[in-house]
Scaffold this motif. Sequence first.
Motif, PDB file in Angstrom:
ATOM      1  N   LYS A  47      28.242   3.662  41.523  1.00 51.80           N
ATOM      2  CA  LYS A  47      27.132   2.727  41.698  1.00 51.80           C
ATOM      3  C   LYS A  47      26.683   2.620  43.143  1.00 51.80           C
ATOM      4  O   LYS A  47      26.247   1.551  43.601  1.00 51.80           O
ATOM      5  CB  LYS A  47      27.497   1.347  41.128  1.00 51.80           C
ATOM      6  N   ASN A  48      26.758   3.740  43.882  1.00 49.82           N
ATOM      7  CA  ASN A  48      26.194   3.774  45.227  1.00 49.82           C
ATOM      8  C   ASN A  48      24.721   4.146  45.162  1.00 49.82           C
ATOM      9  O   ASN A  48      24.271   4.814  44.235  1.00 49.82           O
ATOM     10  CB  ASN A  48      26.981   4.775  46.072  1.00 49.82           C
ATOM     11  N   ARG A  49      23.949   3.747  46.181  1.00 45.53           N
ATOM     12  CA  ARG A  49      22.509   3.957  46.143  1.00 45.53           C
ATOM     13  C   ARG A  49      22.131   5.417  46.393  1.00 45.53           C
ATOM     14  O   ARG A  49      21.002   5.822  46.097  1.00 45.53           O
ATOM     15  CB  ARG A  49      21.824   3.053  47.177  1.00 45.53           C
ATOM     16  N   ARG A  50      23.025   6.175  46.970  1.00 47.16           N
ATOM     17  CA  ARG A  50      22.805   7.613  47.119  1.00 47.16           C
ATOM     18  C   ARG A  50      23.888   8.343  46.335  1.00 47.16           C
ATOM     19  O   ARG A  50      24.159   8.009  45.204  1.00 47.16           O
ATOM     20  CB  ARG A  50      22.733   7.995  48.592  1.00 47.16           C
ATOM     21  N   ILE A 102      24.851   1.098  50.286  1.00 48.57           N
ATOM     22  CA  ILE A 102      23.431   1.414  50.393  1.00 48.57           C
ATOM     23  C   ILE A 102      23.224   2.921  50.473  1.00 48.57           C
ATOM     24  O   ILE A 102      22.221   3.447  49.992  1.00 48.57           O
ATOM     25  CB  ILE A 102      22.813   0.713  51.614  1.00 48.57           C
ATOM     26  N   ASN A 146      26.083   6.801  40.095  1.00 51.09           N
ATOM     27  CA  ASN A 146      25.418   6.716  41.391  1.00 51.09           C
ATOM     28  C   ASN A 146      23.927   6.981  41.230  1.00 51.09           C
ATOM     29  O   ASN A 146      23.492   7.630  40.274  1.00 51.09           O
ATOM     30  CB  ASN A 146      26.048   7.728  42.343  1.00 51.09           C
ATOM     31  N   ASP A 147      23.123   6.489  42.183  1.00 51.97           N
ATOM     32  CA  ASP A 147      21.675   6.609  42.057  1.00 51.97           C
ATOM     33  C   ASP A 147      21.169   8.013  42.349  1.00 51.97           C
ATOM     34  O   ASP A 147      20.026   8.339  42.016  1.00 51.97           O
ATOM     35  CB  ASP A 147      20.976   5.615  42.992  1.00 51.97           C
ATOM     36  N   GLN A 171      28.756   0.488  45.313  1.00 52.81           N
ATOM     37  CA  GLN A 171      27.602  -0.355  45.627  1.00 52.81           C
ATOM     38  C   GLN A 171      27.262  -0.341  47.106  1.00 52.81           C
ATOM     39  O   GLN A 171      26.818  -1.352  47.664  1.00 52.81           O
ATOM     40  CB  GLN A 171      27.835  -1.790  45.130  1.00 52.81           C
TER      41      GLN A 171
END
Length: 314
Positions: free
Chosen positions: A47-50, A26, A73-74, A24
């Motif tokens: 679940k990281n944004r990148r 950014i 992950n995103d 989590q």
Amino acid sequence: FENFYAGIGHNNASPVVRNNVCYQNIRAGIGISEGSSPSVIGNRCYKNRRAGIGIRTGKNTRPVVEDNDCYENDMAGIGVEEEAMPLIRGNRCFKNKLAGIGVEDGAVAVVEDNLCQGNKTTGIGVRKNAEATINNNRLLENKLVAVGVRNGSRVTLSDNELMRTEGMPPLVAVLEDSKLKMTGNTLRGGGVAGVLLQGKAEISKNTFLGNGPRRGGPPNFALWVREGSEVLFNDNIVKGWRHAMHASGAQAVSANQNEVRHFLGNALVVQNTKTPATVTENIAHSSNPKAAVVAIAGRAGKVSGNRLKLNQDK
């Protein structure tokens, strides 16, 4: 977790990064850049944004990324860009919103012994003039393609397992004048093609196991060669596709010593190549006496030694 940048960042450093949990954030879970060459082993990034693990910035960025779990992950599970040169080995990348492993922007990566499963786009994607050697990976049930090669990129694909049981995209897509050398892989599943080629390829000693052949609807070709492409297609085993190869308007086609089963009509179809096509020593098995090994329209070069074996096609 919930850091504004990466959970763990490396800049001109080469530590051992082992057994951490990064989630989590950014940006990436673990970020590697600016000439860093760490050993990143046994971490869990999710679940990281990148990306789960992001690698970038220069030929001196040469990490070893091994035995990590990167999921949900995103962006990619493991992402490589900007000419970085990592070794990515024995990782598990699943349910990421983009690729399991992505290599782009002139990066050069060795990718081996990884599992990429259930990612939303690609198992392993290579694009924007990047290069990858992809060996002994399992690329399973990724939503679009198992391997995507785009934008003038170059890939060597050896001894991998590629599988998708549903959906219409090809298992391997080589687009925009990219290059592929493909040996010893097993492709299971269907869609419009096992390999869709719009570039140059050498495809040898692979096994294509389709889930057909499908009579109607979209194409269903083990190898679909698009206009202007060049291909050498030798010594492959093909079963359960409408045609083992369909080439239309290609620059050059050579198909030799392939064995084809469970096809419809013609095992190999070649239409209007720019240079004379070579098709030799292929064997097709069929219970249909009207079946043919090869159908050529347009310029034919050496076409010899092709044999239809009438049997129960078992």
